[in-house]
Design an enzyme around this catalytic site. Structure first.
Site, PDB file in Angstrom:
ATOM      1  N   GLY A   1       0.801  -1.299   0.105  1.00  0.00           N
ATOM      2  CA  GLY A   1       0.104  -0.108   0.017  1.00  0.00           C
ATOM      3  C   GLY A   1       0.813   1.257  -0.014  1.00  0.00           C
ATOM      4  N   MET A   2       1.963   1.285   0.838  1.00  0.00           N
ATOM      5  CA  MET A   2       2.918   2.643   0.792  1.00  0.00           C
ATOM      6  C   MET A   2       4.182   2.259   0.407  1.00  0.00           C
ATOM      7  SD  MET A   2       1.482   3.775   4.518  1.00  0.00           S
ATOM      8  CE  MET A   2       1.818   2.393   5.476  1.00  0.00           C
ATOM      9  N   GLY A   3       4.596   1.307   0.126  1.00  0.00           N
ATOM     10  CA  GLY A   3       5.894   1.072  -0.464  1.00  0.00           C
ATOM     11  C   GLY A   3       6.168  -0.185  -1.210  1.00  0.00           C
TER      12      GLY A   3
ATOM     13  N   VAL B   1       9.154  -3.509  -2.350  1.00  0.00           N
ATOM     14  CA  VAL B   1      10.232  -4.349  -1.965  1.00  0.00           C
ATOM     15  C   VAL B   1      10.930  -4.861  -3.113  1.00  0.00           C
ATOM     16  CG1 VAL B   1      10.777  -6.052  -0.531  1.00  0.00           C
ATOM     17  CG2 VAL B   1       8.967  -5.052   0.065  1.00  0.00           C
TER      18      VAL B   1
ATOM     19  N   ASP C   1      -0.847  -7.105  10.782  1.00  0.00           N
ATOM     20  CA  ASP C   1      -0.941  -7.370   9.492  1.00  0.00           C
ATOM     21  C   ASP C   1      -0.629  -8.735   9.258  1.00  0.00           C
ATOM     22  OD1 ASP C   1      -1.952  -6.865   6.854  1.00  0.00           O
ATOM     23  OD2 ASP C   1       0.203  -6.012   6.053  1.00  0.00           O
TER      24      ASP C   1
END
Length: 656
Positions: A24-26, A28, A138
């Site tokens: 959602g925010m980054g 990998v 999570d």
């Protein structure tokens, strides 16, 4: 979009190789060390440019703080942190090559207990986080990666919470970082989270691992409906969900055509039956999925412990411990022993009706449950697989009666109604592997019992050729029992030890090889169940071979094979073994039992040969009682053993 979406770009001392995933925010990325100091692959988590705001940067900093506290074999390790040239924060983590835990279970076709044990390893990592006052928030299969060697690693603490700190619990929902499918009702409602939140998510993961589906009816529903389903609806029973999925897959194959092709079934349903989830596992998972956090397991350790209790066949804490329930669990843990008792009875009452046979099964079960105040052993109403197994055994046993029936449809037709007991045993023994192909534990016990019965059979008019046939058949069944035991229980189990004992003469060509097998069987039985009734008979067999007359090579072979190695002579070893065996015999038998008298005679002989006169009187007096307390048919054997002791006394110049 991040500034590093192209392979080859560098971040710190690392060069991007490829993208591993986007959240959602980054994102990998897989990267390799580029400064030449050493060869290393890592995973780099990089914040998306559009989220590079103060609050999200603080979340990134918090993730670093949280994960740096966790040094555990099942938690991915942080290696480095930093900021790119244009101000984007990043985290360098241990690269974990493997599969998400649900995918790993599917692709490796893990059985039910294998999945539960793997899940419990992941629970260890979550419990460790909780001990460090960290809630993950999570948990989902993609955040539990299993390496090729079967070791799970817990990843992504990006929205974790440090207990005892001021935290905005609603922030994960706001930024879309939470995964609704695995989120707890309190997360969805924006309420404060605790360790119970992770326990709920673990419950959803376990549900998915063993059923292949979700606890709620969320397929093809909107996001709003999914959230309402989780907060307002009750989860489906795991056993019911597995059955529904099985039916759905069987009815509709990949092509959309009606089919009964098992290839369309979920792979996990090919390794175990939905009926295995009924009862205890249903209760364990539903307790973890309770809407109210205070009614779930208090800790992950308690959740994991209940799963281990299920694996070990013990009563689980998620279910009320009624006497009948505990008795049924005892039966399941010892079902092979119960079945063994059934077949001992068979050898004594061949020809009785099937109804009488079932009556005695109940009696045998009641005797086994004596330590539960003689409660009747009842199978759970929901234990369908065990019920089916019992029905198969009953039908198999009923065939014994049919050997007396000369009609064309009877088992005895080919014998003209004159089938002997040995004929029925030989004929039925050939059908074991066919009738019980899906129940190797039962098949193993049947092979063992038939091997025993055939080996001891001495029908009238038996010629040498038939005697050799019985010997060969007996050996085959005993070895087959051992083979099935190892396949079903593994190489270190009390039943494996028992069958090694029955087979040790056939498992070695020399005294040394046979001695090694029997010594290993003793070691295995001691470590797995030192009170097993077979252990004293192993000691008697070993001791007799240490003292057989005129066989010094045999004596030496068995003396050298003793585990652990010892400097004791053959009589010292025999004395020690017989004393240990007598303790176990007296746990199972009354003092007037032939096995006890015989072992006391053997012990007396070792004492005479060592000239331990002070200890001799007590044991030899018990030995001689056998001549008066045993039935007349058993007295010749005990008299012979008394005679050996008396002969040894005469040779030592002592009066009997």
């Amino acid at each position: 979009e991040t500034p590093c979406t192209v392979a080859g770009q560098e971040i710190g001392a690392y060069r991007i190789v490829s993208e591993l995933g986007v959240g959602g925010m980054g994102s990998v990325y897989l990267a390799k060390r580029s400064d030449g100091k050493f060869d290393q692959q890592v995973a780099i988590k990089l914040l998306k440019r559009e989220f590079n705001a103060g609050k999200i940067r603080e979340s990134f900093r918090r993730e670093i703080e949280i994960q740096s506290k966790l040094v555990h074999p099942n938690v991915a390790t942080i290696l480095d942190t930093g900021t790119t040239g244009d101000g984007i924060p990043y985290i360098v983590m241990e690269y974990v090559a493997g599969l998400a835990i649900d995918q790993y279970c599917r692709e490796n076709h893990l059985g039910l207990n294998e999945r539960l044990k793997l899940f419990n390893k992941a629970c260890d990592a979550v419990a460790f986080a909780h001990q460090n006052l960290i809630v993950h928030r999570d948990l989902k299969p993609s955040n539990i990666i299993v390496t090729p060697n079967g070791n799970p690693k817990l990843l992504d603490f990006g929205i974790s919470k440090l207990l005892g700190t001021v935290d905005d619990a609603a922030a994960p929902t706001l930024f879309g970082a939470m995964t609704p499918e695995y989120a707890s009702p309190e997360q969805i409602k924006g309420e404060p989270v605790t360790t119970a939140t992770d326990i709920y998510s673990l419950g959803v993961i376990l549900f998915k691992l063993i059923t292949g589906t979700n606890p709620y009816k969320i397929k093809n529903k909107t996001s709003g409906d999914v959230l309402r389903e989780i907060t307002d609806s009750e989860p489906t029973l795991p056993s019911q969900a597995a059955v529904e999925l099985r039916l759905e897959k069987v009815k509709k194959g990949e092509s959309g055509q009606e089919t009964l092709d098992s290839s369309v079934l979920p792979s996990h349903l090919l390794t175990f039956s939905p009926s295995q989830l009924t009862g205890d596992l249903d209760n364990i998972i539903l307790k973890a999925l309770t809407k109210e956090p205070e009614h779930r397991y208090r800790t992950v350790e308690q959740f994991s412990e209940d799963i281990w209790r299920f694996v070990d066949g013990l009563p689980v804490n998620a279910r009320a411990h009624s006497l009948a329930y505990k008795a049924s669990k005892f039966f399941r843990r010892n079902r092979v022993s119960v079945i063994a008792a059934m077949f001992v009875f068979l050898s004594l009452v061949v020809g009785l009706t099937a109804a009488l046979w079932q009556t005695n099964i109940a009696r045998a079960q009641a005797n086994i449950a004596a330590d539960a105040r003689n409660a009747a052993i009842l199978e759970s109403d929901k234990a369908k697989s065990e019920q089916a197994k019992s029905e198969k055994i009953s039908k198999f046993m009923a065939k014994m009666i049919s050997y007396a029936n000369a009609a064309w449809y009877g088992e005895g037709a080919k014998f003209g109604g004159d089938a002997r007991v040995i004929d029925a045993l030989l004929d039925m023994s050939d059908k074991i592997d066919i009738e019980f192909a899906d129940d190797p534990d039962v098949a193993a016990e049947l092979h063992h019992k038939f091997g025993e019965a055939i080996g001891w059979a001495h029908p009238r008019g038996m010629n040498r050729e038939f005697a050799e046939l019985l010997k060969t058949k007996s050996k085959f069944h005993l070895l087959r029992a051992l083979e099935l035991r190892v396949l079903f229980y593994g190489e270190w189990h009390e039943l494996v030890a028992k069958d090694m004992f029955y087979n040790f003469p056939a498992l070695g060509e020399t005294d040394a090889e046979q001695a090694a097998v029997l010594a290993k069987a003793i070691e295995m039985m001691r470590s797995t169940n030192p009170n097993n009734l077979n252990l004293p008979y192993m000691f008697v067999a070993y001791s007799s071979r240490l003292m057989l007359p005129d066989t010094p090579q045999t004596h030496e072979a068995y003396r050298n094979a003793v585990t652990p190695p010892t400097d004791e002579n053959k009589y010292q070893i025999a004395e020690r073994y017989l004393r240990e065996g007598l303790v176990v015999l007296r746990l199972h038998y009354k003092d007037d039992n032939q096995a006890i008298f015989s072992a006391e005679c053997g012990l007396s002989y070792t004492l005479v040969m060592q000239e331990k006169w002070e200890a001799l009187d007590e044991h030899f007096s018990i030995c001689k009682q056998g001549e008066f307390n045993l039935p007349e048919t058993s007295r010749p054997v005990i008299r012979a053993e008394i005679g050996l002791v008396e002969k040894a006394l005469n040779e030592k110049g002592r009066r009997p």
